[in-house]
Scaffold this motif. Structure first.
Motif, PDB file in Angstrom:
ATOM      1  N   LEU A   1      -5.526   9.079  -1.679  1.00  0.00           N
ATOM      2  CA  LEU A   1      -5.355   9.288  -3.123  1.00  0.00           C
ATOM      3  C   LEU A   1      -6.673   9.676  -3.793  1.00  0.00           C
ATOM      4  O   LEU A   1      -6.693  10.556  -4.664  1.00  0.00           O
ATOM      5  CB  LEU A   1      -4.779   8.029  -3.784  1.00  0.00           C
ATOM      6  N   ALA A   2      -7.758   9.026  -3.361  1.00  0.00           N
ATOM      7  CA  ALA A   2      -9.074   9.344  -3.938  1.00  0.00           C
ATOM      8  C   ALA A   2      -9.477  10.790  -3.609  1.00  0.00           C
ATOM      9  O   ALA A   2      -9.966  11.527  -4.482  1.00  0.00           O
ATOM     10  CB  ALA A   2     -10.126   8.371  -3.419  1.00  0.00           C
TER      11      ALA A   2
ATOM     12  N   SER B   1      -8.581  -0.812  -1.499  1.00  0.00           N
ATOM     13  CA  SER B   1      -9.715   0.127  -1.440  1.00  0.00           C
ATOM     14  C   SER B   1     -10.146   0.434  -0.005  1.00  0.00           C
ATOM     15  O   SER B   1     -10.788   1.451   0.248  1.00  0.00           O
ATOM     16  CB  SER B   1     -10.904  -0.419  -2.238  1.00  0.00           C
ATOM     17  N   ARG B   2      -9.771  -0.447   0.944  1.00  0.00           N
ATOM     18  CA  ARG B   2     -10.175  -0.246   2.341  1.00  0.00           C
ATOM     19  C   ARG B   2      -9.092   0.469   3.165  1.00  0.00           C
ATOM     20  O   ARG B   2      -9.247   0.649   4.372  1.00  0.00           O
ATOM     21  CB  ARG B   2     -10.493  -1.603   2.984  1.00  0.00           C
ATOM     22  N   THR B   3      -8.013   0.876   2.512  1.00  0.00           N
ATOM     23  CA  THR B   3      -6.896   1.486   3.246  1.00  0.00           C
ATOM     24  C   THR B   3      -6.999   3.008   3.278  1.00  0.00           C
ATOM     25  O   THR B   3      -7.644   3.631   2.419  1.00  0.00           O
ATOM     26  CB  THR B   3      -5.543   1.100   2.607  1.00  0.00           C
ATOM     27  N   ARG B   4      -6.334   3.593   4.247  1.00  0.00           N
ATOM     28  CA  ARG B   4      -6.273   5.052   4.353  1.00  0.00           C
ATOM     29  C   ARG B   4      -5.480   5.648   3.182  1.00  0.00           C
ATOM     30  O   ARG B   4      -5.734   6.771   2.762  1.00  0.00           O
ATOM     31  CB  ARG B   4      -5.644   5.470   5.680  1.00  0.00           C
TER      32      ARG B   4
ATOM     33  N   ALA C   1      -7.207   8.713 -12.241  1.00  0.00           N
ATOM     34  CA  ALA C   1      -8.406   7.880 -12.031  1.00  0.00           C
ATOM     35  C   ALA C   1      -8.146   6.440 -12.474  1.00  0.00           C
ATOM     36  O   ALA C   1      -8.512   5.484 -11.771  1.00  0.00           O
ATOM     37  CB  ALA C   1      -9.579   8.468 -12.807  1.00  0.00           C
ATOM     38  N   ASN C   2      -7.492   6.289 -13.624  1.00  0.00           N
ATOM     39  CA  ASN C   2      -7.172   4.943 -14.127  1.00  0.00           C
ATOM     40  C   ASN C   2      -6.213   4.207 -13.189  1.00  0.00           C
ATOM     41  O   ASN C   2      -6.347   3.002 -12.972  1.00  0.00           O
ATOM     42  CB  ASN C   2      -6.549   5.027 -15.529  1.00  0.00           C
ATOM     43  N   ALA C   3      -5.255   4.957 -12.653  1.00  0.00           N
ATOM     44  CA  ALA C   3      -4.277   4.359 -11.743  1.00  0.00           C
ATOM     45  C   ALA C   3      -4.964   3.848 -10.482  1.00  0.00           C
ATOM     46  O   ALA C   3      -4.687   2.729 -10.021  1.00  0.00           O
ATOM     47  CB  ALA C   3      -3.203   5.379 -11.387  1.00  0.00           C
ATOM     48  N   LEU C   4      -5.867   4.649  -9.925  1.00  0.00           N
ATOM     49  CA  LEU C   4      -6.585   4.230  -8.714  1.00  0.00           C
ATOM     50  C   LEU C   4      -7.372   2.945  -8.951  1.00  0.00           C
ATOM     51  O   LEU C   4      -7.387   2.046  -8.107  1.00  0.00           O
ATOM     52  CB  LEU C   4      -7.538   5.342  -8.268  1.00  0.00           C
ATOM     53  N   GLU C   5      -7.990   2.879 -10.114  1.00  0.00           N
ATOM     54  CA  GLU C   5      -8.748   1.676 -10.485  1.00  0.00           C
ATOM     55  C   GLU C   5      -7.802   0.468 -10.595  1.00  0.00           C
ATOM     56  O   GLU C   5      -8.101  -0.621 -10.098  1.00  0.00           O
ATOM     57  CB  GLU C   5      -9.454   1.935 -11.827  1.00  0.00           C
ATOM     58  N   LYS C   6      -6.665   0.702 -11.247  1.00  0.00           N
ATOM     59  CA  LYS C   6      -5.680  -0.373 -11.441  1.00  0.00           C
ATOM     60  C   LYS C   6      -5.143  -0.873 -10.104  1.00  0.00           C
ATOM     61  O   LYS C   6      -4.986  -2.085  -9.897  1.00  0.00           O
ATOM     62  CB  LYS C   6      -4.532   0.134 -12.314  1.00  0.00           C
ATOM     63  N   TYR C   7      -4.876   0.062  -9.164  1.00  0.00           N
ATOM     64  CA  TYR C   7      -4.306  -0.332  -7.874  1.00  0.00           C
ATOM     65  C   TYR C   7      -5.301  -1.154  -7.062  1.00  0.00           C
ATOM     66  O   TYR C   7      -4.909  -2.070  -6.338  1.00  0.00           O
ATOM     67  CB  TYR C   7      -3.864   0.906  -7.083  1.00  0.00           C
ATOM     68  N   GLN C   8      -6.597  -0.838  -7.210  1.00  0.00           N
ATOM     69  CA  GLN C   8      -7.610  -1.602  -6.483  1.00  0.00           C
ATOM     70  C   GLN C   8      -7.793  -2.993  -7.085  1.00  0.00           C
ATOM     71  O   GLN C   8      -8.110  -3.946  -6.369  1.00  0.00           O
ATOM     72  CB  GLN C   8      -8.925  -0.818  -6.463  1.00  0.00           C
ATOM     73  N   ASP C   9      -7.562  -3.112  -8.395  1.00  0.00           N
ATOM     74  CA  ASP C   9      -7.591  -4.439  -9.032  1.00  0.00           C
ATOM     75  C   ASP C   9      -6.369  -5.258  -8.619  1.00  0.00           C
ATOM     76  O   ASP C   9      -6.464  -6.458  -8.397  1.00  0.00           O
ATOM     77  CB  ASP C   9      -7.603  -4.299 -10.573  1.00  0.00           C
ATOM     78  N   LEU C  10      -5.242  -4.563  -8.534  1.00  0.00           N
ATOM     79  CA  LEU C  10      -3.966  -5.211  -8.186  1.00  0.00           C
ATOM     80  C   LEU C  10      -4.025  -5.769  -6.768  1.00  0.00           C
ATOM     81  O   LEU C  10      -3.573  -6.883  -6.502  1.00  0.00           O
ATOM     82  CB  LEU C  10      -2.842  -4.169  -8.301  1.00  0.00           C
ATOM     83  N   ASP C  11      -4.587  -4.965  -5.860  1.00  0.00           N
ATOM     84  CA  ASP C  11      -4.678  -5.351  -4.444  1.00  0.00           C
ATOM     85  C   ASP C  11      -6.114  -5.121  -3.965  1.00  0.00           C
ATOM     86  O   ASP C  11      -6.503  -3.985  -3.665  1.00  0.00           O
ATOM     87  CB  ASP C  11      -3.704  -4.506  -3.614  1.00  0.00           C
ATOM     88  N   PRO C  12      -6.914  -6.176  -3.918  1.00  0.00           N
ATOM     89  CA  PRO C  12      -8.330  -6.032  -3.526  1.00  0.00           C
ATOM     90  C   PRO C  12      -8.532  -5.387  -2.155  1.00  0.00           C
ATOM     91  O   PRO C  12      -9.598  -4.838  -1.884  1.00  0.00           O
ATOM     92  CB  PRO C  12      -8.844  -7.477  -3.529  1.00  0.00           C
ATOM     93  N   THR C  13      -7.501  -5.453  -1.285  1.00  0.00           N
ATOM     94  CA  THR C  13      -7.639  -4.850   0.052  1.00  0.00           C
ATOM     95  C   THR C  13      -7.318  -3.352   0.027  1.00  0.00           C
ATOM     96  O   THR C  13      -7.579  -2.648   1.001  1.00  0.00           O
ATOM     97  CB  THR C  13      -6.696  -5.534   1.069  1.00  0.00           C
TER      98      THR C  13
ATOM     99  N   ARG D   1       0.827  -1.218   0.000  1.00  0.00           N
ATOM    100  CA  ARG D   1       0.000   0.000   0.000  1.00  0.00           C
ATOM    101  C   ARG D   1       0.860   1.267   0.000  1.00  0.00           C
ATOM    102  O   ARG D   1       0.485   2.271  -0.623  1.00  0.00           O
ATOM    103  CB  ARG D   1      -0.953   0.005   1.193  1.00  0.00           C
ATOM    104  N   GLY D   2       2.012   1.211   0.677  1.00  0.00           N
ATOM    105  CA  GLY D   2       2.922   2.369   0.696  1.00  0.00           C
ATOM    106  C   GLY D   2       3.513   2.639  -0.673  1.00  0.00           C
ATOM    107  O   GLY D   2       3.640   3.795  -1.089  1.00  0.00           O
ATOM    108  N   HIS D   3       3.879   1.564  -1.382  1.00  0.00           N
ATOM    109  CA  HIS D   3       4.439   1.732  -2.728  1.00  0.00           C
ATOM    110  C   HIS D   3       3.373   2.250  -3.699  1.00  0.00           C
ATOM    111  O   HIS D   3       3.673   3.074  -4.569  1.00  0.00           O
ATOM    112  CB  HIS D   3       5.003   0.402  -3.232  1.00  0.00           C
ATOM    113  N   LEU D   4       2.133   1.761  -3.533  1.00  0.00           N
ATOM    114  CA  LEU D   4       1.038   2.244  -4.390  1.00  0.00           C
ATOM    115  C   LEU D   4       0.724   3.707  -4.083  1.00  0.00           C
ATOM    116  O   LEU D   4       0.405   4.478  -5.006  1.00  0.00           O
ATOM    117  CB  LEU D   4      -0.210   1.365  -4.198  1.00  0.00           C
ATOM    118  N   LEU D   5       0.827   4.089  -2.818  1.00  0.00           N
ATOM    119  CA  LEU D   5       0.635   5.503  -2.463  1.00  0.00           C
ATOM    120  C   LEU D   5       1.696   6.364  -3.141  1.00  0.00           C
ATOM    121  O   LEU D   5       1.392   7.419  -3.711  1.00  0.00           O
ATOM    122  CB  LEU D   5       0.694   5.683  -0.947  1.00  0.00           C
TER     123      LEU D   5
END
Length: 290
Positions: free
Chosen positions: A236-237, A228-231, A214-226, A194-198
């Motif tokens: 980022l959103a 979307s529930r992180t701070r 927007a595309n990156a946020l979508e991609k990161y949530q696909d990459l790591d299903p958890t 999550r830190g690297h994605l941030l």
């Protein structure tokens, strides 16, 4: 004691040079001289005469080369670099560079990787980030070849960090995303993803492309299903929304809210300030138009 040790160092050095100039039936004069140079260097170090010790280590390296030992020559260059680190980072880098090349020649890739990393760190201390990137990249490649994945990842993170600082955001994004993917496939590292994605997301914001963010946020949530529930994802959103709305105040609130619980480091703070400045500039443009 210092003066006494310095005098001893000079005496050992004189004896070493006399030994080299002399004639030897056995051909061991370089080995004998190397032993004397080592004693000279130790004495100069005890006298805290770092430059003089470093010069002697370089002489020792040349002596070892004459006797056919590249490994010992490389070690002497490393010892010389360690002395020069106290007085001249530039000279330390030069010695380490010699050591790296010699270790490569004798196929000691792990050692070459280690000292490439040290050169990168010295350039980092000098704030020469372009050169730091070059050596951290070399180190990462060598560590990867030797399958030392943790060290390779650390060097790649340095490359990403400095690339972003120099405004090379796309390069930084690609590295952080790669490290995040690798982390997610490793049980010990997956919580750090999550830190690297941030970091990757912050670099996306620096690029200023709303669609890409927007595309990156979508991609990161696909990459790591958890994710979307992180701070980190929420931050980022919120930042992406503020950026899209060109609302600097909303951007600041989102940063402060995150920082109050998880302290932002200097690197993230610096990049987020760049994004905020861009937002302020856009707001001023809008005001001028109206």
């Amino acid at each position: 004691m210092g003066d006494q040790q310095f005098a001893k160092g000079e005496e050992f050095e004189r004896k070493a040079e006399k030994k080299i100039k002399g004639w030897s039936l056995s051909g061991s004069k370089y080995d004998d001289a190397a032993d004397l140079y080592q004693k000279a260097a130790n004495s100069f170090k005890l006298a805290k005469s770092w430059d003089r010790a470093a010069v002697v280590y370089i002489k020792l390296a040349n002596c070892n080369l004459k006797s056919g030992s590249k490994h010992e020559a490389a070690r002497a260059y490393v010892d010389g670099a360690n002395c020069y680190k106290k007085t001249s980072p530039k000279q330390a880098i030069s010695c380490l560079d010699q050591a790296v090349n010699m270790f490569l020649e004798i196929n000691r890739l792990n050692m070459s990787a280690r000292y490439c990393k040290e050169i990168g760190e010295l350039y980092e201390q000098e704030h020469n980030f372009d050169q730091a990137i070059t050596y951290f990249e070399r180190s990462a490649d060598l560590f990867q070849t030797e399958e030392v994945s943790t060290s390779a990842s650390q060097c790649k993170q340095k490359v990403a960090q400095f690339s972003a600082q120099l405004g090379k955001y796309q390069k930084a994004i690609e590295i952080y995303e790669e490290i995040a993917r690798y982390s997610l496939n490793n049980n010990l590292l997956k919580y750090g993803a999550r830190g690297h994605l941030l970091n990757a997301g912050i670099c996306q914001l620096c690029k200023g492309d709303v669609v890409a963010i927007a595309n990156a946020l979508e991609k990161y949530q696909d990459l790591d299903p958890t994710f979307s529930r992180t701070r980190e994802c929420k931050l980022l959103a919120d930042l992406a929304a503020a950026f899209d709305e060109e609302d600097a105040a909303k951007f600041t609130i989102a940063v402060k809210e995150f920082d109050s619980i998880t302290k932002l480091d200097a690197w993230r703070t610096t990049l987020l300030l760049r994004v905020k400045e861009n937002l302020k500039a856009k707001e001023l443009e809008e005001d001028d138009l109206t």
